[in-house]
Scaffold this active site. Structure first.
Site, PDB file in Angstrom:
ATOM      1  N   HIS A  47       0.858  -1.179   0.000  1.00 33.40           N
ATOM      2  CA  HIS A  47       0.000   0.000   0.000  1.00 33.40           C
ATOM      3  C   HIS A  47       0.901   1.238   0.000  1.00 33.40           C
ATOM      4  CE1 HIS A  47      -4.054  -1.820   1.478  1.00 33.40           C
ATOM      5  NE2 HIS A  47      -3.637  -2.326   0.335  1.00 33.40           N
TER       6      HIS A  47
ATOM      7  N   GLU B  62       1.258   3.903   1.848  1.00 37.25           N
ATOM      8  CA  GLU B  62       1.934   4.297   3.093  1.00 37.25           C
ATOM      9  C   GLU B  62       3.135   3.397   3.350  1.00 37.25           C
ATOM     10  OE1 GLU B  62      -1.166   3.547   2.474  1.00 37.25           O
ATOM     11  OE2 GLU B  62      -2.581   4.351   3.934  1.00 37.25           O
TER      12      GLU B  62
ATOM     13  N   CYS C 276      -2.104  -0.604   7.245  1.00 39.23           N
ATOM     14  CA  CYS C 276      -1.242   0.576   7.122  1.00 39.23           C
ATOM     15  C   CYS C 276      -1.180   1.347   8.430  1.00 39.23           C
ATOM     16  CB  CYS C 276      -1.762   1.487   6.019  1.00 39.23           C
ATOM     17  SG  CYS C 276      -1.456   0.805   4.395  1.00 39.23           S
TER      18      CYS C 276
ATOM     19  N   ARG D 107     -11.175   1.884 -22.543  1.00 34.45           N
ATOM     20  CA  ARG D 107     -11.444   0.460 -22.302  1.00 34.45           C
ATOM     21  C   ARG D 107     -10.508  -0.079 -21.226  1.00 34.45           C
ATOM     22  NH1 ARG D 107     -12.130  -2.525 -28.165  1.00 34.45           N
ATOM     23  NH2 ARG D 107     -14.183  -1.668 -28.664  1.00 34.45           N
TER      24      ARG D 107
ATOM     25  N   THR E 157     -25.058  -5.321 -31.944  1.00 32.56           N
ATOM     26  CA  THR E 157     -23.708  -4.864 -32.285  1.00 32.56           C
ATOM     27  C   THR E 157     -22.808  -6.053 -32.586  1.00 32.56           C
ATOM     28  OG1 THR E 157     -23.975  -2.883 -30.947  1.00 32.56           O
ATOM     29  CG2 THR E 157     -21.728  -3.563 -31.385  1.00 32.56           C
TER      30      THR E 157
ATOM     31  N   ASP F 243     -21.227  -6.008 -36.159  1.00 29.76           N
ATOM     32  CA  ASP F 243     -19.810  -5.613 -36.237  1.00 29.76           C
ATOM     33  C   ASP F 243     -18.832  -6.731 -35.875  1.00 29.76           C
ATOM     34  OD1 ASP F 243     -20.817  -3.161 -36.795  1.00 29.76           O
ATOM     35  OD2 ASP F 243     -20.403  -2.276 -34.833  1.00 29.76           O
TER      36      ASP F 243
ATOM     37  N   LEU G  26     -13.650  -6.378 -28.789  1.00 31.98           N
ATOM     38  CA  LEU G  26     -13.765  -5.673 -27.504  1.00 31.98           C
ATOM     39  C   LEU G  26     -12.597  -5.940 -26.555  1.00 31.98           C
ATOM     40  CD1 LEU G  26     -17.599  -6.110 -26.752  1.00 31.98           C
ATOM     41  CD2 LEU G  26     -16.474  -4.227 -27.930  1.00 31.98           C
TER      42      LEU G  26
ATOM     43  N   GLY H   4     -25.215  -0.877 -29.179  1.00 36.11           N
ATOM     44  CA  GLY H   4     -25.534   0.190 -30.122  1.00 36.11           C
ATOM     45  C   GLY H   4     -26.650   1.112 -29.639  1.00 36.11           C
TER      46      GLY H   4
ATOM     47  N   THR I 172     -29.150  -0.052 -26.974  1.00 32.53           N
ATOM     48  CA  THR I 172     -28.539  -0.231 -25.659  1.00 32.53           C
ATOM     49  C   THR I 172     -28.283   1.123 -24.999  1.00 32.53           C
ATOM     50  OG1 THR I 172     -27.546  -2.250 -26.479  1.00 32.53           O
ATOM     51  CG2 THR I 172     -26.609  -1.340 -24.461  1.00 32.53           C
TER      52      THR I 172
HETATM   53  C1  AOF Z   1      -4.459   1.994   2.112  1.00 29.52           C
HETATM   54  N1  AOF Z   1      -3.441   2.315   1.283  1.00 29.52           N
HETATM   55  O1  AOF Z   1      -2.465   2.298  -0.706  1.00 29.52           O
HETATM   56  C2  AOF Z   1      -4.606   1.366  -0.549  1.00 29.52           C
HETATM   57  C3  AOF Z   1      -5.711   1.105   0.321  1.00 29.52           C
HETATM   58  O2  AOF Z   1      -6.551  -6.145  -0.714  1.00 29.52           O
HETATM   59  P1  AOF Z   1      -5.691  -5.114  -0.090  1.00 29.52           P
HETATM   60  O3  AOF Z   1      -5.051  -5.556   1.184  1.00 29.52           O
HETATM   61  O4  AOF Z   1      -4.674  -4.531  -1.032  1.00 29.52           O
HETATM   62  O5  AOF Z   1      -6.660  -3.958   0.404  1.00 29.52           O
HETATM   63  C4  AOF Z   1      -7.426  -3.282  -0.487  1.00 29.52           C
HETATM   64  C5  AOF Z   1      -8.310  -2.291   0.217  1.00 29.52           C
HETATM   65  O6  AOF Z   1      -7.529  -1.385   0.989  1.00 29.52           O
HETATM   66  C6  AOF Z   1      -8.996  -1.438  -0.822  1.00 29.52           C
HETATM   67  O7  AOF Z   1     -10.240  -1.989  -1.181  1.00 29.52           O
HETATM   68  C7  AOF Z   1      -9.135  -0.107  -0.114  1.00 29.52           C
HETATM   69  O8  AOF Z   1     -10.226  -0.106   0.782  1.00 29.52           O
HETATM   70  C8  AOF Z   1      -7.854  -0.051   0.684  1.00 29.52           C
HETATM   71  N2  AOF Z   1      -6.815   0.525  -0.159  1.00 29.52           N
HETATM   72  N3  AOF Z   1      -5.604   1.457   1.620  1.00 29.52           N
HETATM   73  O9  AOF Z   1      -4.354   2.183   3.312  1.00 29.52           O
HETATM   74  C9  AOF Z   1      -3.443   2.015  -0.009  1.00 29.52           C
HETATM   75  N4  AOF Z   1      -4.642   1.004  -1.851  1.00 29.52           N
HETATM   76 ZN    ZN Z   2      -3.325  -0.011   3.648  1.00 27.34          ZN
END
Ligand code: AOF
Ligand code: ZN
Length: 371
Positions: free
Chosen positions: A62, A64, A99, A200, A212, A216, A220, A307, A310
């Site tokens: 994450h 932090e 974190c 996308r 579609t 076409d 996708l 299309g 939709t």
């Molecule tokens: C944070 N810092 O950089 C992010 C957070 O599956 P995990 O453990 O990676 O957790 C994902 C969840 O954590 C995500 O759905 C969101 O709620 C949070 N993301 N939190 O402290 C981060 N990416």
């Molecule tokens: Zn985190």
């Protein structure tokens, strides 16, 4: 980030600069962290950024934790620093340890948060745990920008449905296709098509009506420069009466999953492994039911590519959050179906910006009061 002796009494503005940097760092995870949100973090001492981190890819550290690891690797002390983080720190054991614990372990004394995390598994817990441990916690700095960067994640957490983007390309008169007597051909500029692939790439699923597919035979899939490796979005086909041609690319090419939404059970014994069928037993499949079904499967963002029927179903059910309309200067002729921007207005969308895309005009629309 040193300001060369320039003293500034209001800390707020500097705080904004730090949060902007965190937002900038978060961008580095684009297309790589789905379904997680983009998150960035900086550690600041005496108004100077001493370490940086971002959530880089799914399963990775994450933001932090990466910022703390960055400081450690360079021997920079973290004790007493302020962390600016675009999303409230998590307080749960997921793919990584919490974190909150990393921040406490690092001795961070103040945490400034952009957006609170509405994810039910972490909601509120992060700020509270930090406060209880004696850390100063502030939130809401550049909240709109932070939330905007993780819009689909926020939308899905709050509504359990994907954020819906409608994408349409028209000629100068609003026509969406060449006359039916002519073979299908591209009429948007190369740059517009590139942009279409970028959109996308940012979606977890792409939806089309069966008409579609019949006309076409699209694949996708996501391709193009600047698009890193990621799982291709799921291809969703609304096909109430089971008309999808068995030899269409969506049925035969397994580069991405194909999800067929139909009104009744059909024989699926000949389907390849990438094909899945879901039955919603209504003759006219309500858009809301499709969105609930996709939301339950964790789909946070949906691109509706057409299309005409939709699009109009989605618009008349007010299920479109954003739209991107690409208008070519070319006149295709004929009297085929058209797409009118008045239908966007009637569905509560407003034009938010316009850009030139190598001769095409690209309009961005969004719900007036979306979150
Ligand atoms: C944070 N810092 O950089 C992010 C957070 O599956 P995990 O453990 O990676 O957790 C994902 C969840 O954590 C995500 O759905 C969101 O709620 C949070 N993301 N939190 O402290 C981060 N990416
Ligand atoms: Zn985190």
């Amino acid at each position: 980030m040193s300001r060369g002796g320039f003293s500034r009494p209001v800390a707020m503005e500097d705080g904004e600069a730090h949060m902007r940097r965190a937002i900038e760092l978060a961008e580095r995870g684009r297309h790589r962290v789905m379904p997680n949100p983009l998150v960035g973090c900086v550690l600041v001492r005496d108004d100077e950024v001493v370490a940086e981190g971002w959530h880089d890819h799914i399963g990775g550290l994450h933001a932090e934790q990466m910022a703390i690891a960055d400081a450690e690797s360079r021997g920079v002390p973290t004790q007493g620093t302020t962390a600016y983080v675009t999303l409230e720190p998590c307080n749960h054991f997921g793919r990584t340890p919490p974190c909150t614990e990393s921040l406490l372990w690092a001795g961070v004394s103040r945490v400034v948060i952009g957006a609170l995390d509405p994810n039910p598994t972490v909601r509120g817990g992060g700020s509270e745990a930090l406060l209880e441990a004696g850390v100063v916690v502030e939130s809401g700095l550049l909240e709109e920008d932070c939330e905007g960067q993780m819009a689909a994640f926020m939308h899905w957490c709050r509504h359990r449905r994907p954020l819906v983007t409608l994408k349409a390309s028209t000629d100068s008169e609003g026509r969406i296709d060449v006359p039916p007597t002519e073979p299908p051909r591209r009429f948007s500029s190369d740059r517009s098509l590139e942009l279409a692939h970028e959109i996308r790439a940012g979606s977890m699923a792409i939806l089309v009506g069966v008409g579609t597919v019949i006309r076409d035979d699209p694949s996708l899939t996501v391709r193009g420069p600047g698009i890193g490796p990621r799982d291709s979005p799921t291809r969703v086909v609304i096909d109430p009466d089971n008309r999808i041609p068995p030899h269409s690319k969506l049925m035969t090419q397994g580069d991405a999953p194909t999800l067929i939404v139909q009104s009744s059970e059909t024989d699926s014994s000949g389907d390849l492994h990438h094909v899945e069928r879901v039955v919603i037993p209504e003759r006219e499949i309500p858009v809301a039911r499709v969105l609930d079904m996709l939301g339950d499967r964790g789909v946070q963002s949906l691109l509706v590519e057409g299309g005409a029927d939709t699009w109009s179903r989605f618009l008349s059910e007010e299920a479109v959050d954003r739209a991107r309309i690409c208008i070519s200067p070319i006149d295709l002729g004929g009297s085929g179906p058209v797409f009118r921007s008045s239908s966007l207005r009637e569905s509560g969308l407003v034009l938010t910006s316009e850009e030139d895309c190598s001769g095409d005009r690209v309009e961005w629309w969004s719900k007036e009061h979306s979150e």
